[in-house]
Design an enzyme around this catalytic site. Structure first.
Site, PDB file in Angstrom:
ATOM      1  N   MET A 113       0.831  -1.210   0.000  1.00 34.59           N
ATOM      2  CA  MET A 113       0.000   0.000   0.000  1.00 34.59           C
ATOM      3  C   MET A 113       0.862   1.256   0.000  1.00 34.59           C
ATOM      4  SD  MET A 113      -2.977   1.338   0.038  1.00 34.59           S
ATOM      5  CE  MET A 113      -3.165   3.115   0.026  1.00 34.59           C
TER       6      MET A 113
ATOM      7  N   ASN B  85       0.687   4.379   1.035  1.00 33.58           N
ATOM      8  CA  ASN B  85       0.523   5.493   1.986  1.00 33.58           C
ATOM      9  C   ASN B  85       1.648   6.519   1.834  1.00 33.58           C
ATOM     10  OD1 ASN B  85      -1.435   3.678   3.348  1.00 33.58           O
ATOM     11  ND2 ASN B  85       0.439   2.613   3.930  1.00 33.58           N
TER      12      ASN B  85
ATOM     13  N   GLU C 114       4.489   0.807  -5.726  1.00 38.50           N
ATOM     14  CA  GLU C 114       4.020   1.658  -4.620  1.00 38.50           C
ATOM     15  C   GLU C 114       4.775   2.986  -4.598  1.00 38.50           C
ATOM     16  OE1 GLU C 114       1.353   0.566  -3.699  1.00 38.50           O
ATOM     17  OE2 GLU C 114       1.563  -1.589  -4.040  1.00 38.50           O
TER      18      GLU C 114
HETATM   19  N1  BES Z   1      -3.365   0.676  -3.700  1.00 41.54           N
HETATM   20  C1  BES Z   1      -3.063  -0.698  -3.814  1.00 41.54           C
HETATM   21  C2  BES Z   1      -3.305  -1.462  -2.554  1.00 41.54           C
HETATM   22  C3  BES Z   1      -4.750  -1.775  -2.286  1.00 41.54           C
HETATM   23  C4  BES Z   1      -5.407  -2.695  -3.051  1.00 41.54           C
HETATM   24  C5  BES Z   1      -5.437  -1.176  -1.285  1.00 41.54           C
HETATM   25  C6  BES Z   1      -6.737  -2.986  -2.773  1.00 41.54           C
HETATM   26  C7  BES Z   1      -6.750  -1.461  -1.030  1.00 41.54           C
HETATM   27  C8  BES Z   1      -7.415  -2.380  -1.764  1.00 41.54           C
HETATM   28  C9  BES Z   1      -1.595  -0.908  -4.194  1.00 41.54           C
HETATM   29  O1  BES Z   1      -1.009   0.141  -4.858  1.00 41.54           O
HETATM   30  C10 BES Z   1      -1.579  -2.062  -5.138  1.00 41.54           C
HETATM   31  O2  BES Z   1      -2.048  -1.926  -6.227  1.00 41.54           O
HETATM   32  N2  BES Z   1      -1.052  -3.196  -4.706  1.00 41.54           N
HETATM   33  C11 BES Z   1      -1.056  -4.410  -5.456  1.00 41.54           C
HETATM   34  C12 BES Z   1       0.298  -4.770  -5.960  1.00 41.54           C
HETATM   35  C13 BES Z   1       0.664  -4.029  -7.192  1.00 41.54           C
HETATM   36  C14 BES Z   1       2.076  -4.305  -7.614  1.00 41.54           C
HETATM   37  C15 BES Z   1      -0.232  -4.320  -8.362  1.00 41.54           C
HETATM   38  C16 BES Z   1      -1.557  -5.471  -4.525  1.00 41.54           C
HETATM   39  O3  BES Z   1      -1.599  -5.223  -3.336  1.00 41.54           O
HETATM   40  O4  BES Z   1      -1.904  -6.546  -5.001  1.00 41.54           O
HETATM   41 ZN    ZN Z   2      -1.432   0.299  -6.872  1.00 44.46          ZN
END
Ligand code: BES
Ligand code: ZN
Length: 878
Positions: free
Chosen positions: A269, A271, A304
């Site tokens: 995440m 943040n 991130e």
């Molecule tokens: N903003 C997301 C994390 C997130 C996902 C928060 C769903 C709340 C609900 C983060 O930037 C993200 O996309 N993470 C991915 C990995 C990324 C490399 C595609 C994840 O957590 O799978």
């Molecule tokens: Zn993301």
């Protein structure tokens, strides 16, 4: 539950808030069971909102302790508080403050949303709607506030206290407690809020930005694991440098912290200034992580970090615009990995994921546009369509307008929308302006769901020396969108002569577009190429220039020409995959081994002799047969997973036997006694060597088992050890059980490695697997409370064991349905994700379809479901 079940949020209903929160000052006193949050919010009426209406703040399972308006305790009749809402009936007309005190129990927070405990640490996850589990707030992305956070905790329990932004003060708070104050000068939506408190070690370094500012960068991990975070820290610094070099984007705070926690619903995440990660995507050592793990860590650290500009500095107006940050940031992390490693191999890997995840989603009941128009539970829209197809749409945009205009469009977007919450329309308009092109029709990619099929037919006129290519497109209906319009499809193409020469394209054929790109934007089009000296083989959709299915009936010999000669590496790989897919499909049809395909084996043999040495990573991709799921998607309806498995196995055995000598030779050539380095070159050699082992073991199981066992025991790194275990896991017998036992004994104290062990066993394509799974659930390392354990054991079974999840007797479905229901009470987000394993149930043969539907109906009919699971089960059945 938080939402009255059935409440649908619609894009067309968007309106700005009636109030704004300019500043939020939080004082968080951490305690295991009774954490107190004192929030002083500085509010004013939103000029864009309705005047003099009640203020309604969001909450979720909150308990209000006290409330003051402009520092005066609020009279009971002035407000109404429930766990889900705080309503101030008649807020002051002038800017005012609310001082809200809430109390929460982080230990009881099993949803892992809001403030919770992971191990002995405190951490938060607020996206999408978790901040409302900490304090009452306008919990939506278009409310931007400047946050100042004071964190107080027991010094022994939580010597490290981290927040967003820059550290401004720290000190003793008396009674064994201490505090830290963090200030984030960048206004942000509350979903980017985070704190961490705990006993943590760190690795740290300094990064100097392009304008010469020094940034303290650090990765925090559980005590004793700092060494395993050095790769992540290095990836972070490379990401920071890349974003400066490629997008001109500089980091903006004095510190950038990453914290790894072991209980996390997602991957990581973004943040602001305080990224929180699933430790699976931080911790790595040669002994415990595979090359694939290293590549994931690099990509997710980059992802991130890149959000700092695409997501944080410019955020989303509402959650319908999610792809504005996620699709764009996936595109950016894919480009980063392509630059750091091999571009062609990265493209192949990304397309594999796109097809496996997004195409599957797009052809089933959960299909939705890249920008959905409605949702019941936003957590269920962090999907392959929003992420992977969202990234493809941006890649198409770049293909259409060219690299320079694309970069100018990005610059304009950063310039114009910095500090705001933007929309897809605003984003696309920047590229229209930068390129001078009308992108109105192109923008339909955001609105229309479904995967277009492009059909191509070629005709060569030897006399006139012309080649005509007739193209058509059609998109099948998806839920809620029965009629489809033609999309704007950039088709990168070339013509290849029989002996491999690239035939020059007559300029008229692709006039008005970027060189080598034809844009199909109507239902059909015909291209005419002149001065074509010989019958060419068309190479279409080079680099996978659009997320479509391509139908073109090339002869096997023509495919092999592309495999051998195409200047586009993606299409080289694709043509080999197509040849293999056809062989497997013939075997599915026949139910018996197909006539041995000499040409395919010969072509591979030749390819290996030419390319294995110079491009091992690419060669490994070529040797990997299409997966069972790929074949099932190709069949499309009335799929019998057992027949698919048998057919694929037949072809694999045949190919392994035909190439056994070459595979064995290559395997030993690639054996290296050099120490493990997790770089792309070494990873490529290991990938090819392990692909050789896998195919060899299919063709020569007895020798293969011996070779695999030796590699398993002798390996000095997890990549080779785990690849060998993977090969063994597909060979029933005593050796497999011995190796599995040795592995779990060796890594009994490492949960992340045991996850690999769980997952491998969950994927064994044998009827006994379900029983094995039930046994493993009683393993001391397993826990339904930890999302990584659940995903590795139950998720791998549901998502990656086609034959056993889809057992004809329905026992696989029943098991997963039981697990979804058991999990739902504890962690709805993880439960709902697990349930999406059913997304392709409609393409199964009737008996399995009926069993899957029965299991889905049982889930859907269970009283007291979370909105998350109710939404997925409901849509899956529609
Ligand atoms: N903003 C997301 C994390 C997130 C996902 C928060 C769903 C709340 C609900 C983060 O930037 C993200 O996309 N993470 C991915 C990995 C990324 C490399 C595609 C994840 O957590 O799978
Ligand atoms: Zn993301």
């Amino acid at each position: 539950m938080r939402d009255e079940s059935g409440a649908v949020i619609r894009l067309e209903d968007y309106r700005p808030t009636d109030y704004l929160i300019d500043r939020a000052e939080l004082d968080i006193r951490l305690d295991r069971h009774a954490t107190r949050i004192l929030a002083k919010l500085h509010l004013r009426a939103n000029p864009a909102g309705r005047p003099a209406v009640p203020l309604v703040l969001d909450g979720d399972e909150l308990r209000l302790v006290s409330l003051a308006i402009d520092d005066v305790p609020a009279a009971p009749e002035a407000f109404e508080a429930s766990p889900e809402r705080l309503v101030i009936h008649a807020p002051p007309a002038q800017p005012f403050t609310l001082t809200i005190e809430t109390e929460i129990d982080p230990t009881a927070n099993t949803k892992l949303m809001g403030l919770y405990r992971s191990g002995s640490a405190y951490c938060t996850q607020c996206e999408a709607e978790g901040f409302r589990r900490i304090t009452y707030f306008l919990d939506r992305p278009d409310v931007l506030s400047v946050f100042t956070t004071r964190i107080e905790a027991d010094r022994d329990e939580a010597p490290v206290l981290l927040g967003n932004g820059n550290p401004v003060a720290a000190g003793d708070a008396g009674g064994g407690r201490h505090f830290a104050i963090w200030h984030d000068p960048f206004p942000k939506p509350c979903y980017l809020f985070a704190i961490v408190g705990g006993r943590l070690d760190k690795v740290a370094d300094r990064f100097t930005t392009m304008s010469g500012r020094a940034v303290e960068v650090a990765v925090y991990v559980e005590p004793g694991k700092a060494e395993d975070a050095t790769y992540a820290l290095d990836a972070l610094k490379r990401s920071m440098a890349w974003d400066e070099r490629v997008f001109g984007r500089e980091y903006d705070l004095d510190v950038f912290n990453v914290v790894a926690v072991s209980d996390f619903n997602m991957g990581a995440m973004e943040n602001k200034g305080l990224n929180i990660f699933n430790d699976k995507y931080v911790l790595a050592s040669a002994e415990t992580a595979t090359d694939a793990d290293y590549a994931n860590i690099e990509a997710i650290i980059a992802h991130e970090y890149f959000h700092n500009w695409t997501g944080n500095r410019i955020t989303c107006r509402d959650w319908f615009q999610l792809c504005l940050k996620e699709g764009l940031t996936v595109f950016r992390d894919q480009e980063f990995s392509a630059d750091e490693r091999s571009r062609a191999v990265k493209r192949i890997a990304d397309v594999r994921v796109l097809r496996a995840q997004q195409f599957a989603e797009d052809s089933g009941p959960l299909a939705h546009p890249v920008r959905p128009r409605q949702y019941r539970e936003i957590n269920n829209f962090y999907t392959a369509t929003v992420y992977e197809k969202g990234a493809e749409v941006i890649r198409m945009l770049r293909t259409l307008i060219g690299d320079d205009a694309f970069r100018r469009g990005m610059d304009l977007y950063f310039d114009r929308y910095d500090g705001t919450a933007a929309t897809i329309e605003e984003f696309v308009a920047c590229f229209a302006e930068a390129s001078g092109r009308d992108l109105g029709h192109f923008a339909q990619w955001y609105e229309q769901a479904g995967t277009p099929t492009v059909n191509a037919r070629g005709h060569y006129d030897a006399e006139a020396k012309t080649y005509r290519l007739a193209l058509t497109q059609v998109t099948p209906p998806t839920p809620g969108q029965p009629e489809k319009a033609p999309q704007v499809i950039p088709i990168r193409l070339g013509l290849v002569g029989g002996s491999g020469t690239e035939i020059a394209l007559s300029p008229a054929a692709t006039a008005g577009h970027m060189p080598g790109v034809f844009v199909l934007d109507g239902p059909s089009a015909t291209l005419t190429f002149t001065n074509v000296p010989e019958k060419p083989v068309p190479s279409l959709l080079r680099g996978f220039s659009a997320p479509v299915r391509l139908e073109i009936d090339l002869e096997e010999d023509e495919l092999l020409v592309l495999f051998r000669y195409d200047s586009d590496a993606f299409n080289q790989w694709q043509s080999a995959q197509t040849v293999a897919t056809r062989a497997i499909l013939r075997a599915v049809g026949a139910g018996t081994p197909p006539a041995p395909d000499r040409r395919m084996a010969d072509a591979l043999r030749h390819f290996l002799s030419m390319r294995a040495g110079s491009d091992p990573a690419f060669a490994a991709q070529v040797l990997a047969l299409p997966t069972e799921a790929d074949i099932a998607r190709e069949i499309g309806h009335d799929v019998d997973p057992d027949a698919v498995h048998r057919a694929r196995q037949l072809v694999k055995v045949e190919l392994g036997a035909a190439l056994a000598a070459e595979l064995a030779e290559l395997y030993s050539q690639l054996s290296s006694r050099e120490p493990y380095v997790p770089d792309a070159a070494g990873a490529g050699r290991r990938a090819l060597r392990n692909a050789c082992l896998d195919l060899f073991a299919a063709g020569r199981p007895a020798e293969g088992e011996e070779l695999a066992m030796r590699q398993f025991r002798d390996a000095d790194n997890m990549t080779d050890r785990f690849a060998a275990l993977g090969v063994l896991s597909h060979l029933p017998g005593a050796a497999r059980e011995t190796a599995l036992a040795e592995f779990s004994e060796r890594f009994r104290n490492n949960a992340l490695v045991l996850d690999k062990w769980f997952s491998l066993q969950a994927m064994i394509p044998e009827p006994e697997t379900l029983e094995r799974l039930r046994g493993l659930m009683r393993h001391p390392a397993f826990s339904m409370g930890n999302p990584n354990r659940v995903r590795s054991l139950i998720g791998s079974f549901a998502m990656a064991n086609l034959t056993q999840f889809n057992r004809a007797d329905g026992a696989g479905y029943d098991f997963v349905a039981d697990m979804v229901l058991a999990l739902d009470a504890r962690n709805p987000q993880v439960a709902a994700r697990l349930l999406t394993a059913f997304r392709t149930w409609k393409m199964l043969e009737p008996r399995r379809r009926a069993e899957a539907e029965k299991a889905l109906r049982r889930v859907a009919g269970t009283p007291g479901l979370s909105p998350d699971v109710a939404d997925i089960s409901g849509r899956s059945l529609s």
